[in-house]
Write a protein that holds these residues in place. Structure first.
Motif, PDB file in Angstrom:
ATOM      1  N   HIS A  49       5.272  10.589   1.520  1.00 53.07           N
ATOM      2  CA  HIS A  49       5.219   9.585   0.544  1.00 53.07           C
ATOM      3  C   HIS A  49       3.989   8.852   0.747  1.00 53.07           C
ATOM      4  CE1 HIS A  49       7.189   7.223   3.374  1.00 53.07           C
ATOM      5  NE2 HIS A  49       6.960   6.158   2.772  1.00 53.07           N
ATOM      6  N   HIS A  51       3.032   5.662   1.172  1.00 54.26           N
ATOM      7  CA  HIS A  51       2.798   4.492   1.811  1.00 54.26           C
ATOM      8  C   HIS A  51       1.976   4.467   2.893  1.00 54.26           C
ATOM      9  CE1 HIS A  51       7.109   3.060   0.462  1.00 54.26           C
ATOM     10  NE2 HIS A  51       6.315   2.513  -0.434  1.00 54.26           N
ATOM     11  N   ASP A  53       1.800   3.498   6.032  1.00 52.13           N
ATOM     12  CA  ASP A  53       2.145   3.942   7.096  1.00 52.13           C
ATOM     13  C   ASP A  53       2.248   5.168   7.246  1.00 52.13           C
ATOM     14  OD1 ASP A  53       4.377   2.835   5.440  1.00 52.13           O
ATOM     15  OD2 ASP A  53       5.820   3.247   7.262  1.00 52.13           O
ATOM     16  N   HIS A  54       2.241   6.114   6.451  1.00 58.28           N
ATOM     17  CA  HIS A  54       2.445   7.368   6.268  1.00 58.28           C
ATOM     18  C   HIS A  54       1.127   8.323   5.895  1.00 58.28           C
ATOM     19  CE1 HIS A  54       6.752   6.859   6.944  1.00 58.28           C
ATOM     20  NE2 HIS A  54       6.623   5.757   6.431  1.00 58.28           N
ATOM     21  N   HIS A 116      13.844   6.532  -1.345  1.00 55.98           N
ATOM     22  CA  HIS A 116      12.959   5.430  -0.883  1.00 55.98           C
ATOM     23  C   HIS A 116      11.956   5.102  -2.083  1.00 55.98           C
ATOM     24  CE1 HIS A 116      10.769   3.539   2.636  1.00 55.98           C
ATOM     25  NE2 HIS A 116       9.714   4.136   2.235  1.00 55.98           N
ATOM     26  N   ASP A 146      10.743   8.834   4.927  1.00 55.89           N
ATOM     27  CA  ASP A 146      11.476   7.382   4.906  1.00 55.89           C
ATOM     28  C   ASP A 146      12.619   7.739   3.937  1.00 55.89           C
ATOM     29  OD1 ASP A 146       9.496   6.403   6.602  1.00 55.89           O
ATOM     30  OD2 ASP A 146       8.792   4.876   5.119  1.00 55.89           O
TER      31      ASP A 146
END
Ligand code: NI
Ligand code: MN
Length: 232
Positions: A49, A51, A53-54, A116, A146
């Protein structure tokens, strides 16, 4: 399969002669500061996805490796605009076969439901979040991304035999350890690799307690040290 952990939810898995890298977030991760990003190899980069942090290091690592990025259509489109050259857009429910080596051996990627959200770092719409089910001649595994615990995970366990699974266990933004135990039951898999924990304040967990809970349930919880490579 040979698995290397780069922190947070970022792992690489070797299938045949190819390396698949999941959700690269390394240079922004204080806990991963000893990782030599320039040495990371990847033939495919799978993004669950949008975000930060990915996806933070996706463009750099795709360019460095001339890797093919696989994600949903919206994320692939955004990454292409950021300078990624090779990509393959997908969406939930679809599968595709990718090369595992140069002799015609393939591995299969199926995009599955993740509960998510997904927006890209600059606010662009990121499509729906996904997990990945990977099937190959060396085994099958599930990378959940996530997600909350969802009954849809039962579908995966009922129709495929899963050798190991990457599940988020950090709570707050995703499911925590107790729900991950139920997820392991739903997918009928005893070997779980924990991810998305300890990176920042909201997701710090008691890893000893987490491992004990899994052991009590007769499951294995593998928690890698950042930089560690193991065969699972
Ligand atoms: Ni997220
Ligand atoms: Mn996340």
């Amino acid at each position: 399969m040979e698995i290397t952990y780069y922190g947070h939810s970022c792992f690489s898995v070797k299938i045949g002669q190819k390396t698949i890298l999941f959700d690269p977030f390394i240079t922004y991760n204080e806990l991963a500061k000893d990782i030599d990003v320039a040495a990371i190899q990847a033939d495919y980069i799978l993004i669950s996805h949008g975000h930060q942090d990915h996806i933070a290091d996706a463009v750099m690592l795709a360019q460095q490796n001339k890797a093919t990025v696989v994600s949903n259509y919206e994320i692939v489109d955004w990454l292409t605009n950021q300078g990624v050259e090779k990509s393959h857009p997908m969406n939930i429910g679809g599968h595709w076969f990718f090369d595992a080596d140069d002799n015609g051996n393939k591995f299969k990627v199926k995009c599955v439901v993740a509960v998510h959200s997904s927006v890209l770092p600059d606010g662009t719409y990121g499509g729906n979040p996904m997990g990945f089910l990977i099937e190959s001649s060396e085994g099958n595994f599930y990378y959940a991304g996530d997600t909350a615990l969802t009954y849809d995970m039962k579908l995966i366990g009922e129709y495929k035999s899963i050798d190991f699974a990457f599940l988020p266990i950090g709570n707050n933004f995703t499911m925590g350890i107790d729900n991950a135990l139920i997820a392991a039951e739903f997918i009928n898999c005893q070997k779980i690799i924990g991810m998305h924990y300890d990176t920042f304040g909201y997701i710090k967990i008691d890893t000893v307690e987490a491992a004990a809970k899994f052991q009590m349930a007769g499951n294995e919880l593998h928690l890698f040290t950042i930089g560690e490579t193991k065969n699972i």
